[in-house]
Design a protein around this motif. Sequence first.
Motif, mmCIF file in Angstrom:
data_model
loop_
_atom_site.group_PDB
_atom_site.id
_atom_site.type_symbol
_atom_site.label_atom_id
_atom_site.label_comp_id
_atom_site.label_asym_id
_atom_site.label_seq_id
_atom_site.Cartn_x
_atom_site.Cartn_y
_atom_site.Cartn_z
ATOM 1 N N ASN A 5 6.437 -9.836 0.191
ATOM 2 C CA ASN A 5 5.728 -10.043 -1.072
ATOM 3 C C ASN A 5 4.234 -10.218 -0.851
ATOM 4 N N ASN A 6 3.867 -10.844 0.267
ATOM 5 C CA ASN A 6 2.442 -11.015 0.562
ATOM 6 C C ASN A 6 1.720 -9.680 0.668
ATOM 7 N N LEU A 7 2.433 -8.647 1.169
ATOM 8 C CA LEU A 7 1.815 -7.339 1.335
ATOM 9 C C LEU A 7 1.467 -6.696 -0.001
ATOM 10 N N LEU A 8 2.122 -7.140 -1.068
ATOM 11 C CA LEU A 8 1.864 -6.561 -2.376
ATOM 12 C C LEU A 8 0.674 -7.216 -3.067
ATOM 13 N N GLU A 9 0.211 -8.343 -2.524
ATOM 14 C CA GLU A 9 -0.981 -9.000 -3.045
ATOM 15 C C GLU A 9 -2.195 -8.522 -2.249
ATOM 16 N N PRO A 10 -3.328 -8.287 -2.923
ATOM 17 C CA PRO A 10 -4.475 -7.728 -2.212
ATOM 18 C C PRO A 10 -5.144 -8.717 -1.264
ATOM 19 N N THR A 11 -5.621 -8.165 -0.159
ATOM 20 C CA THR A 11 -6.453 -8.905 0.775
ATOM 21 C C THR A 11 -7.881 -8.377 0.648
ATOM 22 N N PRO A 12 -8.880 -9.230 0.421
ATOM 23 C CA PRO A 12 -10.246 -8.735 0.258
ATOM 24 C C PRO A 12 -10.824 -8.201 1.569
ATOM 25 N N LEU A 23 -20.077 -3.452 0.413
ATOM 26 C CA LEU A 23 -19.074 -2.888 -0.484
ATOM 27 C C LEU A 23 -17.802 -3.727 -0.380
ATOM 28 N N VAL A 24 -17.275 -4.121 -1.513
ATOM 29 C CA VAL A 24 -16.080 -4.970 -1.545
ATOM 30 C C VAL A 24 -14.863 -4.111 -1.879
ATOM 31 N N ALA A 25 -13.762 -4.378 -1.199
ATOM 32 C CA ALA A 25 -12.523 -3.644 -1.428
ATOM 33 C C ALA A 25 -11.352 -4.608 -1.400
ATOM 34 N N ASP A 26 -10.226 -4.165 -1.913
ATOM 35 C CA ASP A 26 -8.955 -4.865 -1.770
ATOM 36 C C ASP A 26 -8.021 -3.995 -0.953
ATOM 37 N N GLN A 27 -7.243 -4.632 -0.090
ATOM 38 C CA GLN A 27 -6.260 -3.909 0.710
ATOM 39 C C GLN A 27 -4.862 -4.419 0.390
ATOM 40 N N PHE A 28 -3.956 -3.488 0.167
ATOM 41 C CA PHE A 28 -2.557 -3.807 -0.096
ATOM 42 C C PHE A 28 -1.702 -3.151 0.986
ATOM 43 N N GLY A 29 -0.552 -3.762 1.263
ATOM 44 C CA GLY A 29 0.445 -3.109 2.101
ATOM 45 C C GLY A 29 0.224 -3.288 3.588
ATOM 46 N N PRO A 30 1.134 -2.723 4.399
ATOM 47 C CA PRO A 30 1.070 -2.874 5.860
ATOM 48 C C PRO A 30 -0.081 -2.074 6.459
ATOM 49 N N VAL A 31 -0.788 -2.650 7.412
ATOM 50 C CA VAL A 31 -1.951 -1.971 7.992
ATOM 51 C C VAL A 31 -1.548 -0.733 8.776
ATOM 52 N N GLU A 32 -0.270 -0.633 9.183
ATOM 53 C CA GLU A 32 0.174 0.541 9.929
ATOM 54 C C GLU A 32 0.672 1.651 9.004
ATOM 55 N N GLY A 33 0.670 1.409 7.686
ATOM 56 C CA GLY A 33 1.161 2.416 6.747
ATOM 57 C C GLY A 33 0.168 3.537 6.533
ATOM 58 N N PRO A 34 0.624 4.639 5.922
ATOM 59 C CA PRO A 34 -0.293 5.734 5.587
ATOM 60 C C PRO A 34 -1.416 5.214 4.687
ATOM 61 N N LEU A 35 -2.656 5.584 5.010
ATOM 62 C CA LEU A 35 -3.817 5.043 4.310
ATOM 63 C C LEU A 35 -4.125 5.857 3.059
ATOM 64 N N VAL A 36 -4.243 5.145 1.930
ATOM 65 C CA VAL A 36 -4.636 5.750 0.661
ATOM 66 C C VAL A 36 -5.825 4.958 0.125
ATOM 67 N N HIS A 71 -21.103 -1.589 -8.627
ATOM 68 C CA HIS A 71 -19.957 -1.852 -9.494
ATOM 69 C C HIS A 71 -19.172 -3.062 -8.982
ATOM 70 N N GLY A 72 -18.559 -3.788 -9.918
ATOM 71 C CA GLY A 72 -17.677 -4.886 -9.532
ATOM 72 C C GLY A 72 -18.379 -5.891 -8.651
ATOM 73 N N ASP A 73 -17.755 -6.195 -7.512
ATOM 74 C CA ASP A 73 -18.307 -7.192 -6.592
ATOM 75 C C ASP A 73 -19.147 -6.575 -5.480
ATOM 76 N N SER A 74 -19.268 -5.257 -5.467
ATOM 77 C CA SER A 74 -20.129 -4.620 -4.474
ATOM 78 C C SER A 74 -21.595 -4.848 -4.818
ATOM 79 N N GLN A 75 -22.426 -4.729 -3.813
ATOM 80 C CA GLN A 75 -23.850 -4.990 -3.968
ATOM 81 C C GLN A 75 -24.516 -3.916 -4.826
ATOM 82 N N TRP A 76 -25.465 -4.334 -5.640
ATOM 83 C CA TRP A 76 -26.269 -3.389 -6.382
ATOM 84 C C TRP A 76 -27.355 -2.830 -5.466
#
Length: 287
Positions: A5-12, A23-36, A71-76
């Motif tokens: 379940n933790n993998l379904l919550e975003p990691t900043p 640039l700020v991003a969120d990461q979901f899922g296993p780090v070894e999974g196919p990257l999208v 945009h969002g939390d990324s730097q202007w």
Amino acid sequence: MSNANNLLEPTPLLLRGSGGIELVADQFGPVEGPLVVFLHGGGQTRHSWKQTGGKLAASGMRVVTLDARGHGDSQWADDGDYRRDTMVRDLLLVLEQLGAPAVVVGASMGGITALLATAVSGGAQISALVLVDIVTRPEKAGVARVIDFLGKHRDGFDSLDQVADAVAEYMPHRPRPKNTDGLLRNLRERDGRWYWHWDPDMLAGRVEDPSDMIVQMEAAAHALTMPVLLVRGMQSDVVSSEGAAAFQELVPHAQLVEIGGAAHTAAGDDNDSFTDAVAKFVLQTTP
């Protein structure tokens, strides 16, 4: 809570773009999974993809949703640099930091960035491409309506109800939200007023020739050999059926998915259908 379940919550994630911009991003899922990697449209944020990110993560994919510069939390950009080429460099630097070939999903502005990135040095990091309601020759009236909406309300709003009214006017195909809390992720509060969560100078500094952009996009599209998916909202005023057909003439191997009931904001209009289409495509194209 389980690890699954933790993998379904975003990691900043904090990443760096051209010129060192944050640039700020969120990461979901296993780090070894196919990257999208998901790139939102103009005036949106990474939160546009939250539902899709969680669902794809549940399928074992590593999903990164990125806030574009300004945009969002990324730097202007202090220098107001929101040129297409600069956003392309941002994307390629992000992919380099993520350290794996990626399927890149781009909506509108993000799709333009992703398509142009395939044609420059470093574009080989993009293993497959999903364009969400954007083609090389979008409808001029639809594009003008988007830019007009983004250019309004620089002085902000008195209330969330005013924001909801503006969004409902722009997207008449969607019911006006009864609860305005969902708007908060796209807004900032300052001195008792609400402002869009992006730099209004993104439009003020735009002096690039749209004809030149079409030439660049068509050249990039014509050269595509990677798997490509075009997702079109059937009510879109930005991508017509003729525009989609012309794109497929340029890219004969491109798949097309049309979502009934969806407009230019296809992912938000029918998230389940959009997510299913992207997940199927990624699973088809990823070893």
